[in-house]
Design an enzyme around this catalytic site. Structure first.
Site, PDB file in Angstrom:
ATOM      1  N   ASP A   1       0.273   3.405  -7.945  1.00 35.26           N
ATOM      2  CA  ASP A   1       0.355   3.622  -6.504  1.00 35.26           C
ATOM      3  C   ASP A   1      -0.225   2.424  -5.756  1.00 35.26           C
ATOM      4  O   ASP A   1      -1.080   1.696  -6.281  1.00 35.26           O
ATOM      5  CB  ASP A   1      -0.414   4.880  -6.106  1.00 35.26           C
ATOM      6  CG  ASP A   1       0.181   6.146  -6.699  1.00 35.26           C
ATOM      7  OD1 ASP A   1       1.393   6.153  -6.969  1.00 35.26           O
ATOM      8  OD2 ASP A   1      -0.575   7.114  -6.892  1.00 35.26           O
ATOM      9  N   LYS A   2       0.200   2.249  -4.529  1.00 36.65           N
ATOM     10  CA  LYS A   2      -0.260   1.123  -3.714  1.00 36.65           C
ATOM     11  C   LYS A   2      -1.783   1.007  -3.719  1.00 36.65           C
ATOM     12  O   LYS A   2      -2.332  -0.082  -3.906  1.00 36.65           O
ATOM     13  CB  LYS A   2       0.250   1.286  -2.279  1.00 36.65           C
ATOM     14  CG  LYS A   2      -0.294   0.254  -1.308  1.00 36.65           C
ATOM     15  CD  LYS A   2       0.175   0.521   0.118  1.00 36.65           C
ATOM     16  CE  LYS A   2      -0.455  -0.461   1.094  1.00 36.65           C
ATOM     17  NZ  LYS A   2      -0.031  -0.201   2.497  1.00 36.65           N
TER      18      LYS A   2
END
Length: 331
Positions: free
Chosen positions: A145-146
């Protein structure tokens, strides 16, 4: 039998077996019968792009099958073909002619998409190695995830990518994460709770009886008075898996604004800890260890990504708060 496997890239992978009665027929025709939910043209495209393996190797759509072969279907979201190289610094933990192992910082999106047309890991990889433009998905094998930091492996050749995807699908890749969660846990455990996309909020995942299998093992690494540092190991790789499972246990990850609810501050916490928790702008989740077999040399590879500075500062503030709290309690 059809087996659902990992969907690390919000895609999916499946395994099934070619029936004996299909012997002599074209692979693409048989595949269309095995996966009727997809069009034959799309399946043919996936065969050509290396997303489908027959007994672990790439084949052509027109190649015949013999019956009994194992089919691996690993589909990841398309990465923009017009991604351009960008000079974005990379923390490379290991590299050879076959793979990169990257320590991804929090805040870096893995691949271009809606809202993130550039400035991604893929753009950085294309600058670092322009030959990756010839590899599907620019060599990306799995994602983070970012706002999750940590270790990722990137294939530099189609051969390496095919081998690594197969390892992920067959659960031969070991992934260990450091997570800081709310509440002082007394023991580790295992979460075996299926996950699927939320029916209304498409940015979220949720635990659901109708979802895909998801298994997370966790153990205590360090216990504080109102928080716990955990080591989490994945058997599966569902989107947001650790975040969803910890929230399901009512021990959400610190800083997780999607699954954590309102900010939770410990009563009587030190000013330093309160400031740290208020200012922690991402989920306290770090992919710390990645173990896999080298895709060409077949030797075990183990890479450890150092704990990033923001997490080190959070852990230090938690230790100081706990020490002062217990010192007061023991007086």
């Amino acid at each position: 039998m059809l087996v659902f496997m990992s969907d690390d890239l919000a895609g999916f992978s499946r395994q099934t077996t070619v029936p004996d009665g299909a012997a002599g027929r074209r692979f693409d025709a048989v595949l269309a019968e095995l996966f009727p939910e997809f069009s034959r043209s799309r399946l043919t495209e996936w065969i050509k792009s290396g997303d489908v393996l027959l007994n672990g190797v790439l084949v052509r759509p027109r190649d015949p099958v013999y019956g009994g072969e194992v089919v691996w279907l690993q589909v990841m979201p398309d990465i923009r073909t017009d991604a351009v190289p960008q000079d974005i610094p990379l923390d490379i933990l290991y590299e050879d002619e076959h793979v990169f192992v990257i320590n991804k910082p929090a805040g870096l999106v893995v691949h271009p998409g809606a809202g993130n047309p550039d400035g991604t890991l893929v753009n950085a990889l294309l600058h670092r190695d322009p030959a990756l433009a010839a590899v599907p998905r620019a060599g990306v094998v799995h994602r983070l995830d970012k706002d999750t930091s940590g270790v990722m492996v990137v294939a530099r050749t189609l051969q390496a990518q095919t081998a690594l995807v197969e390892q992920l699908s067959s659960r031969q890749v070991h992934r260990q994460y450091l997570a800081v969660v709310v509440s002082a846990l007394v023991s580790g455990g295992t979460v075996n709770a299926a996950i699927e996309r939320h029916p209304r909020d498409r940015l979220r995942m949720e635990v659901s009886d109708t979802g895909k299998e998801a298994v997370t093992h966790y153990r205590l690494r360090e216990r504080f008075r109102a928080h716990t540092a955990l080591e989490c190991r994945l058997d599966t790789g569902r989107t947001h898996q650790i975040r969803v499972h910890m929230a399901h246990l009512r021990h959400p990850i610190v800083g997780d604004r999607l699954y954590g609810g309102s900010l939770k501050l410990p009563k009587g916490g030190t000013d330093a800890l309160v400031a740290m928790l208020r200012g922690f702008k991402r989920q306290a989740l770090h992919a710390e260890v990645l173990e896999f077999l080298h895709p060409v040399r077949a030797l075990p590879v183990r890479i450890v990504a150092p704990v990033p500075e923001d997490l080190c500062q959070l852990l230090a503030a938690l230790r100081e708060d706990s020490a002062l709290f217990f010192e007061r309690e023991w007086r």
